[in-house]
Scaffold this motif. Structure first.
Motif, short mmCIF file in Angstrom:
data_model
loop_
_atom_site.label_atom_id
_atom_site.label_comp_id
_atom_site.label_asym_id
_atom_site.label_seq_id
_atom_site.Cartn_x
_atom_site.Cartn_y
_atom_site.Cartn_z
N ALA A 1 -15.09 25.65 84.51
CA ALA A 1 -15.57 24.25 84.85
C ALA A 1 -14.31 23.54 83.50
O ALA A 1 -13.08 22.19 83.08
CB ALA A 1 -16.57 23.38 84.26
N SER A 2 -14.72 23.83 82.26
CA SER A 2 -14.06 23.29 81.04
C SER A 2 -12.70 23.72 81.01
O SER A 2 -11.49 23.02 80.67
CB SER A 2 -14.69 23.70 79.43
N THR A 3 -11.88 24.75 80.92
CA THR A 3 -10.56 25.33 81.31
C THR A 3 -10.31 24.28 81.74
O THR A 3 -8.83 23.16 81.71
CB THR A 3 -10.72 26.88 81.23
N VAL A 4 -10.50 24.09 83.11
CA VAL A 4 -10.14 23.87 84.57
C VAL A 4 -9.68 22.25 84.38
O VAL A 4 -8.79 21.32 84.52
CB VAL A 4 -9.68 23.89 86.06
N VAL A 5 -10.76 21.36 83.98
CA VAL A 5 -10.79 20.36 83.89
C VAL A 5 -10.41 19.46 82.27
O VAL A 5 -9.90 18.62 82.41
CB VAL A 5 -12.26 19.73 84.18
N SER B 1 -17.71 20.43 82.30
CA SER B 1 -16.15 19.49 82.89
C SER B 1 -16.29 18.33 81.74
O SER B 1 -15.41 17.90 81.85
CB SER B 1 -16.85 18.70 84.20
N VAL B 2 -17.97 18.29 81.41
CA VAL B 2 -17.94 17.31 80.28
C VAL B 2 -17.21 17.57 79.34
O VAL B 2 -16.30 16.35 78.54
CB VAL B 2 -19.47 17.24 79.78
N LEU B 3 -16.86 18.61 78.56
CA LEU B 3 -16.87 19.11 77.57
C LEU B 3 -14.74 19.18 77.67
O LEU B 3 -14.27 19.08 76.72
CB LEU B 3 -16.97 20.94 77.24
N SER C 1 -10.10 25.06 75.81
CA SER C 1 -11.41 24.39 75.90
C SER C 1 -11.87 25.49 76.71
O SER C 1 -13.39 25.99 76.31
CB SER C 1 -10.77 23.55 76.96
N CYS C 2 -11.50 26.58 76.57
CA CYS C 2 -12.39 27.87 77.22
C CYS C 2 -12.71 28.42 76.05
O CYS C 2 -13.80 28.87 76.16
CB CYS C 2 -11.15 28.98 78.02
N PHE C 3 -11.92 28.84 74.88
CA PHE C 3 -12.05 29.29 73.72
C PHE C 3 -13.66 28.51 73.12
O PHE C 3 -14.61 29.11 73.00
CB PHE C 3 -11.46 29.45 72.05
#
Length: 153
Positions: free
Chosen positions: A53-57, A137-139, A18-20
């Motif tokens: 956001a994408s990583t933690v979500v 977050s959506v991602l 997700s982070c990448f």
């Protein structure tokens, strides 16, 4: 849950993917504006979408899928995500605004008085706008559900 391919932990794997994904998007987003890819963005902070956001979500989503809404692990991941998201839109965004103001002030003083105050600029792109955090977050949710089968193994 058996071990993941990248880190020996499926939740960590999905969070890293997700982070990448968010960082990779930042590299190629300028192409949509007729510009060249910006490879430096692969390792830089700030911008659209928020990789924080994408990583933690995605982690929260994975914990939800694996352990459920009522689990202690889900509660811990939610609190952790809340702190990260608040920091990304609050503290870090303000630090970026302060850096921009300081850079402007230093440039004005140096050009006006012919003196050099500092040799390098303060990094301005640190935090995220609420919109960048929203789309990050959506991602994160999308990637969490996209990898549901992998998470559940």
């Amino acid at each position: 849950m058996s071990g993941g391919i990248l880190f020996g932990n499926r939740l960590l794997d999905v969070a890293a993917i997700s982070c990448f994904s968010a960082q990779f998007y930042k590299v190629f987003f300028p192409v949509f504006k007729g510009q060249k890819p910006q490879w430096a963005r692969l390792v830089q902070t700030g911008g659209m979408p928020s990789s924080h956001a994408s990583t933690v979500v995605s982690l929260v989503t994975g914990v939800f899928l694996l352990k459920g809404f009522s689990s202690i692990e889900f509660a811990i991941s939610m609190v952790f995500a809340g702190i990260v998201l608040y920091d990304a839109t609050g503290v870090r965004q303000q630090a970026g605004k302060h850096a921009r103001a300081l850079n402007t002030l230093i440039d004005a003083i140096e050009h006006h008085e012919g003196i050099e105050i500092i040799n390098e600029k303060f990094k301005e792109l640190l935090g995220h706008t609420p919109v960048e955090v929203f789309w990050g977050s959506v991602l994160g949710i999308a990637i969490g559900f996209l990898f549901k089968g992998y998470i559940l193994g």
